[in-house]
Write a protein that holds these residues in place. Sequence first.
Motif, PDB file in Angstrom:
ATOM      1  N   UNK A 131       4.041  -8.642 -19.121  1.00 60.32           N
ATOM      2  CA  UNK A 131       2.681  -9.170 -18.972  1.00 60.32           C
ATOM      3  C   UNK A 131       2.132 -10.322 -19.478  1.00 60.32           C
ATOM      4  N   UNK A 132       1.113 -10.726 -19.341  1.00 57.22           N
ATOM      5  CA  UNK A 132       0.703 -12.101 -19.879  1.00 57.22           C
ATOM      6  C   UNK A 132       0.373 -11.928 -21.432  1.00 57.22           C
ATOM      7  N   UNK A 133      -0.144 -10.762 -21.754  1.00 58.66           N
ATOM      8  CA  UNK A 133      -0.695 -10.557 -23.182  1.00 58.66           C
ATOM      9  C   UNK A 133       0.599 -10.428 -23.935  1.00 58.66           C
ATOM     10  N   UNK A 134       1.592  -9.778 -23.519  1.00 57.59           N
ATOM     11  CA  UNK A 134       2.787  -9.644 -24.078  1.00 57.59           C
ATOM     12  C   UNK A 134       3.489 -11.036 -24.614  1.00 57.59           C
ATOM     13  N   UNK A 135       3.398 -11.773 -23.120  1.00 55.92           N
ATOM     14  CA  UNK A 135       4.084 -13.160 -23.125  1.00 55.92           C
ATOM     15  C   UNK A 135       3.433 -13.772 -24.346  1.00 55.92           C
ATOM     16  N   UNK A 136       2.016 -14.132 -24.252  1.00 59.37           N
ATOM     17  CA  UNK A 136       1.412 -14.780 -25.404  1.00 59.37           C
ATOM     18  C   UNK A 136       1.439 -14.391 -26.874  1.00 59.37           C
ATOM     19  N   UNK A 137       1.747 -13.208 -26.860  1.00 62.11           N
ATOM     20  CA  UNK A 137       1.803 -12.385 -28.268  1.00 62.11           C
ATOM     21  C   UNK A 137       3.374 -13.024 -28.716  1.00 62.11           C
TER      22      UNK A 137
END
Length: 292
Positions: A131-137
């Motif tokens: 997901x986006x959150x995981x990719x950005x972290x």
Amino acid sequence: MNILIVGASGLVGSNCQAYLSQFDEFAVLGTHLSFETTNSVYFNSCDLADTQNASLDEFGPEVIVHCGALTFVDYCESHPEESHLKTVVSTQNLLAAARRHNSKFIFISTDYVFDGEQGPYAEGHPVNPICVYGAHKLAAEQLVVNSGLAYLILRITNVYGDELRGKNFIARMLNQIAASEPIALTLPHDQYATPINARDVAKAIKVLLNGKKQGLYHLGSTDYMNRFQLAERVIHKFAYEKAALTLTNTQALAQAAARPLNGGLLARKFLSEFPDFRFTNVDDYLTTKLHA
Ligand SMILES: NC(=O)c1ccc[n+]([C@@H]2O[C@H](COP(=O)([O-])OP(=O)(O)OC[C@H]3O[C@@H](n4cnc5c(N)ncnc54)[C@H](OP(=O)(O)O)[C@@H]3O)[C@@H](O)[C@H]2O)c1
């Protein structure tokens, strides 16, 4: 040691500030963005040119603990640019500040860097955010690793504990119980994680700093449970009768962001280096609230 905690108005940051401030060896400065607290100063890590930012030159941080991020996972999915700004760009900016002050950088990350196929995870497991959150972290983690600075990346998940806004999952339930409000929750049986008390994250930071450690660490207690079991734990502890929990699964919930289903983190590496450290469990926390 001067420690700057960015995001000290949040759950993890406020616990770090409260815990670390107790020790004479640490001078702690905590920051907020939108939620001012009695002991935080304004600092917008998305914009180092913001004229209202507290002066880091004056404080001279020897350590920067970065607890700021856009943490609403479903919101991140539909607002990837804002997520990128608040999670990736903010880290890039704070790394630049850390470089100027030669600060050690502590980045708080997540099990959302994994796909949830094979958790709970040790540090060596290949990452694969879904997901986006995981990719950005993960993108922010990589900036930290490649920064050339001394760093710690601490991955955690499912954080609970005391916080002013009482917005974490357990705190919300406890507030409803205290107000004698009915609790009605529909929760998935297939999202597993290793809940951790924010206070234990703060304690772990202290021992890692004192031990002059660097690198990647997973933090977590022996609790491994799904969302439904977590809520059940609270209800049973308080023998709360005004609660209706409904079991569902992730597919039926149709959340905007995909979740790592078998998530969670193994703290084996951390515990092998600090065998005397004791992570508390959800039940320990609830016991303190029962007798409060
Ligand atoms: N909570 C969890 O279950 C969990 C799980 C895994 C990892 N994490 C990670 O742990 C860290 C802390 O999470 P949390 O639960 O404590 O989050 P939180 O309670 O939402 O707090 C986030 C903090 O970041 C601040 N912030 C946001 N954007 C900022 C910016 N651009 N500049 C400066 N400060 C900014 C917020 O300030 P204001 O509120 O004042 O605006 C707040 O103090 C995050 O990196 C998160 O990804 C959390």
